[in-house]
Design a protein around this motif. Structure first.
Motif, short mmCIF file in Angstrom:
data_model
loop_
_atom_site.label_atom_id
_atom_site.label_comp_id
_atom_site.label_asym_id
_atom_site.label_seq_id
_atom_site.Cartn_x
_atom_site.Cartn_y
_atom_site.Cartn_z
N TYR A 181 61.58 -8.17 3.23
CA TYR A 181 60.67 -7.10 2.79
C TYR A 181 61.35 -6.21 1.76
CZ TYR A 181 57.42 -3.13 3.13
OH TYR A 181 56.53 -2.12 2.85
N PHE A 182 62.56 -5.73 2.07
CA PHE A 182 63.19 -4.75 1.19
C PHE A 182 63.88 -5.39 -0.02
CE2 PHE A 182 62.66 -2.15 5.02
CZ PHE A 182 62.02 -1.06 4.44
N LEU A 183 64.26 -6.66 0.08
CA LEU A 183 64.73 -7.35 -1.13
C LEU A 183 63.59 -7.49 -2.12
CD1 LEU A 183 67.07 -10.16 0.25
CD2 LEU A 183 67.73 -8.14 -1.06
N ILE A 184 62.39 -7.78 -1.62
CA ILE A 184 61.23 -7.89 -2.51
C ILE A 184 60.93 -6.54 -3.15
CG2 ILE A 184 58.71 -8.21 -2.52
CD1 ILE A 184 59.17 -10.48 -0.47
N ARG A 243 54.58 -0.30 -1.71
CA ARG A 243 54.59 -0.51 -0.26
C ARG A 243 53.36 -1.27 0.20
NH1 ARG A 243 53.71 4.44 3.93
NH2 ARG A 243 51.71 4.38 2.84
N ALA A 244 52.18 -0.88 -0.28
CA ALA A 244 50.94 -1.54 0.14
C ALA A 244 50.89 -2.98 -0.34
CB ALA A 244 49.73 -0.76 -0.37
N GLU A 245 51.49 -3.25 -1.51
CA GLU A 245 51.50 -4.61 -2.06
C GLU A 245 52.40 -5.52 -1.23
OE1 GLU A 245 50.77 -3.44 -6.78
OE2 GLU A 245 52.79 -3.79 -6.02
N ALA A 246 53.58 -5.01 -0.84
CA ALA A 246 54.48 -5.81 -0.01
C ALA A 246 53.83 -6.09 1.34
CB ALA A 246 55.81 -5.08 0.18
N GLY A 247 53.15 -5.11 1.90
CA GLY A 247 52.47 -5.29 3.18
C GLY A 247 51.32 -6.27 3.10
N GLY A 248 50.74 -6.44 1.90
CA GLY A 248 49.59 -7.33 1.74
C GLY A 248 49.96 -8.75 1.34
N LEU A 249 51.25 -9.06 1.22
CA LEU A 249 51.67 -10.42 0.85
C LEU A 249 51.21 -11.44 1.88
CD1 LEU A 249 55.33 -10.09 -0.48
CD2 LEU A 249 53.33 -10.85 -1.75
N LYS A 250 50.77 -12.60 1.39
CA LYS A 250 50.35 -13.68 2.29
C LYS A 250 51.13 -14.95 1.96
CE LYS A 250 45.72 -11.85 3.11
NZ LYS A 250 44.27 -12.13 3.19
N TRP A 251 51.33 -15.75 3.00
CA TRP A 251 52.13 -16.96 2.82
C TRP A 251 51.54 -17.90 1.78
CZ3 TRP A 251 56.88 -16.73 4.12
CH2 TRP A 251 57.31 -16.06 5.27
N ASP A 252 50.21 -17.98 1.71
CA ASP A 252 49.61 -18.92 0.76
C ASP A 252 49.69 -18.42 -0.69
OD1 ASP A 252 47.74 -16.90 0.87
OD2 ASP A 252 46.03 -18.19 1.27
N PRO A 298 51.33 0.37 7.65
CA PRO A 298 52.05 0.59 6.39
C PRO A 298 53.28 1.49 6.52
CG PRO A 298 49.68 0.72 6.02
CD PRO A 298 49.88 0.63 7.51
N ASN A 299 53.30 2.37 7.54
CA ASN A 299 54.45 3.28 7.71
C ASN A 299 55.61 2.65 8.45
OD1 ASN A 299 53.16 5.36 6.38
ND2 ASN A 299 52.38 6.32 8.24
N THR A 300 55.38 1.50 9.11
CA THR A 300 56.43 0.90 9.93
C THR A 300 57.69 0.55 9.15
OG1 THR A 300 54.81 0.04 11.51
CG2 THR A 300 56.97 -1.01 11.49
N PRO A 301 57.60 -0.09 7.97
CA PRO A 301 58.83 -0.40 7.22
C PRO A 301 59.62 0.85 6.85
CG PRO A 301 57.01 -1.71 6.40
CD PRO A 301 56.42 -0.69 7.32
N TYR A 302 58.94 1.94 6.51
CA TYR A 302 59.66 3.16 6.13
C TYR A 302 60.40 3.74 7.33
CZ TYR A 302 60.65 7.84 4.36
OH TYR A 302 61.28 8.99 3.99
N THR A 303 59.76 3.70 8.51
CA THR A 303 60.42 4.19 9.72
C THR A 303 61.70 3.38 9.96
OG1 THR A 303 58.29 4.82 10.68
CG2 THR A 303 60.15 4.58 12.19
#
Length: 488
Positions: free
Chosen positions: A309-312, A320-329, A411-416
């Motif tokens: 997540y944080f390397l991306i 932040r919202a874009e990283a959270g919305g990433l999908k495997w496909d 969305p706040n979980t990665p920041y925590t």
């Protein structure tokens, strides 16, 4: 099925369909020689077999539009392994002087030391014409509406998400609030009702007890000025940002404009109040040394999910919202590509929900480094193991970053997690958005020009990107080194 059987099958199918097939032989490792062109392919180019065979067989790009040859080369010359596929859209030159748009899907077949490429071409000329007509019609409509002297705005409302998005507004509408379209897109969230609902509570506390007809501009100015005082930000005790103050101003202007329209007020008390001047303070970002220290800590101590997540975030500058919305496909680990086309948002009423990016420029493809790709691969293995253990209740949306139960992550979980990680390893504190700033400033320090950075970050306005120039002591207009050069 061997190659000869495959050729016979493809020829039979394509000669009796609207598509076209070519079979290309790869000789001496890179030389491409056309072996077969179906009748359907000749129909796409409006030519006959006699005319086609007049071209040198080795010139596989003879009928590709000169402006699109690079697209064709990228497909045909990039296929090197058995079973590898790729696709592209480009134009073929026709015998009548015109051009046909085709969608091409190519597949590599390699056996016994030989390599051949089978390419299926589908005519999409009508689709392209329709898209162009729609584009021209939209431009004409925007031109007409843009010439109207009053402000016009159209919203799309989602009852399920309790949100509204601006789908069209003419220049006069933005000018009413002191914005250009680009500034409005950058500063004002698309989910207006979600943002403004929370702001209405503060407005009601400050102005709600005043009689509407007796409300004075000085009352509103006192409220707006108070937003810039210490303690106005209830989270960190600091003044609100100018961006937030401008959002309050826009909301108040809308509210009082509607009150005049509904005959609740004779005059708009906002009429003489100028929009607070947008001030762009120097962006906060990690230095290269601080960013490298953060990167090293991620590589040594972070679990695969948060390392990925944080390397991306650090190496591509995603929001932040874009990283959270990433999908495997939407991730191609072989080519190290990720596609940004969804975001994850949250509101108290709607909960966690998926949203499309606010602007067209935010939808983009980004290249990731080897280390980010490796982290994603490791995360995917752990993800698949957890998915198998949880069963059918696991994450049907295919999100890359989820909770341990496979549900969408807040969305706040990665920041925590980030705050705890920084404190534990004695790292310079920064937010996820400041990692985006870090990415931008490091790239510009390496020589990436502002226009290229604008596309990389998904900005709509070059002036938004120019704020990073404060970090550059000497700027050369060259393409930057990759983020891998900085960290790896």
């Amino acid at each position: 099925m061997n190659r000869q059987d495959t050729e016979a099958r493809y020829r039979s199918l394509l000669d009796n369909s609207g598509g076209g097939l070519t079979i290309t032989d790869v000789q001496d490792g890179s030389k491409l020689v056309n072996l077969f062109t179906s009748d359907g392919m000749l129909r796409l180019m409006h030519t006959t077999r006699k005319d086609w065979e007049a071209h040198p067989r080795a010139d596989v790009y003879a009928k590709v539009h000169p402006d699109d040859v690079s697209k064709a080369r990228a497909v045909f010359e990039g296929l090197r392994e058995n079973g590898q596929t790729d696709s592209a859209v480009y134009r073929l030159l026709c015998a009548d002087g015109g051009a046909s748009w085709v969608s091409v899907t190519a597949r590599c077949f390699a056996e016994n030391g030989e390599r051949r490429i089978y390419a299926v071409h589908t005519d999409i000329s009508q689709q392209k014409k329709s898209e162009q007509k729609e584009h021209d019609a939209n431009e004409q409509l925007e031109s007409v509406l843009g010439s109207i002297t009053c402000g016009i705005c159209a919203y799309a409302y989602s009852a399920s998400e309790q949100s509204a998005r601006i789908v069209f507004a003419n220049p006069r509408y933005y000018a009413m609030f002191g914005y250009t379209k680009e500034q409005f897109d950058e500063e004002i969230p698309s989910t207006l009702l979600l943002v403004y609902e929370s702001k209405l509570k503060r407005i009601n506390v400050a102005l709600g007890d005043l009689e509407l007809a007796k409300l004075q501009p000085t009352d509103i100015l006192t409220f707006l000025n108070g937003l810039r005082s210490d303690g106005a930000n209830l989270i960190n005790g600091e003044p609100l940002s100018m961006k937030s103050v401008r959002e309050y101003y826009v909301l108040l202007k809308i509210l009082f404009k509607d009150a005049v329209g509904w005959k609740k007020l004779d005059e708009n008390p906002m009429a003489e109040i100028k929009i607070p001047k947008a001030t762009y303070t120097k962006v906060k970002a990690l230095s290269e040394a601080e960013a490298t220290e953060f990167y090293n800590a991620l590589m040594e101590y972070a679990p695969a999910k948060y390392r990925a997540y944080f390397l991306i975030c650090l190496q591509t500058g995603t929001r932040r919202a874009e990283a959270g919305g990433l999908k495997w496909d939407k991730i191609d680990l072989e080519r190290h590509l990720i596609r940004i086309e969804t975001t994850m948002q949250y509101s108290p009423k709607a909960g966690i929900y998926e949203e499309t990016p606010k602007t067209v420029s935010s939808v983009r493809n980004l290249k990731i480094t080897d280390t980010a790709a490796d982290a994603l691969r490791e995360h995917k293995r752990e993800y698949d193991t957890a998915k198998e253990a949880i069963g059918p209740e696991w994450n049907p949306e295919g999100l890359v970053f989820t909770t341990a139960r496979g549900t969408p992550m807040h969305p706040n979980t990665p920041y925590t997690w980030l705050k705890r990680f920084q404190k534990k390893h004695d790292l310079k504190e920064c937010s996820i958005h400041q990692l985006r700033h870090t990415n931008a400033t490091l790239l510009m320090a390496k020589g990436l020009d502002a226009k290229s950075l604008m596309g990389h970050l998904g900005h709509t306005d070059l002036s938004t990107t120019d704020k990073y120039l404060d970090f550059i002591s000497e700027k050369e207009n060259v393409v930057s080194d990759t983020m891998a050069d900085i960290f790896e």
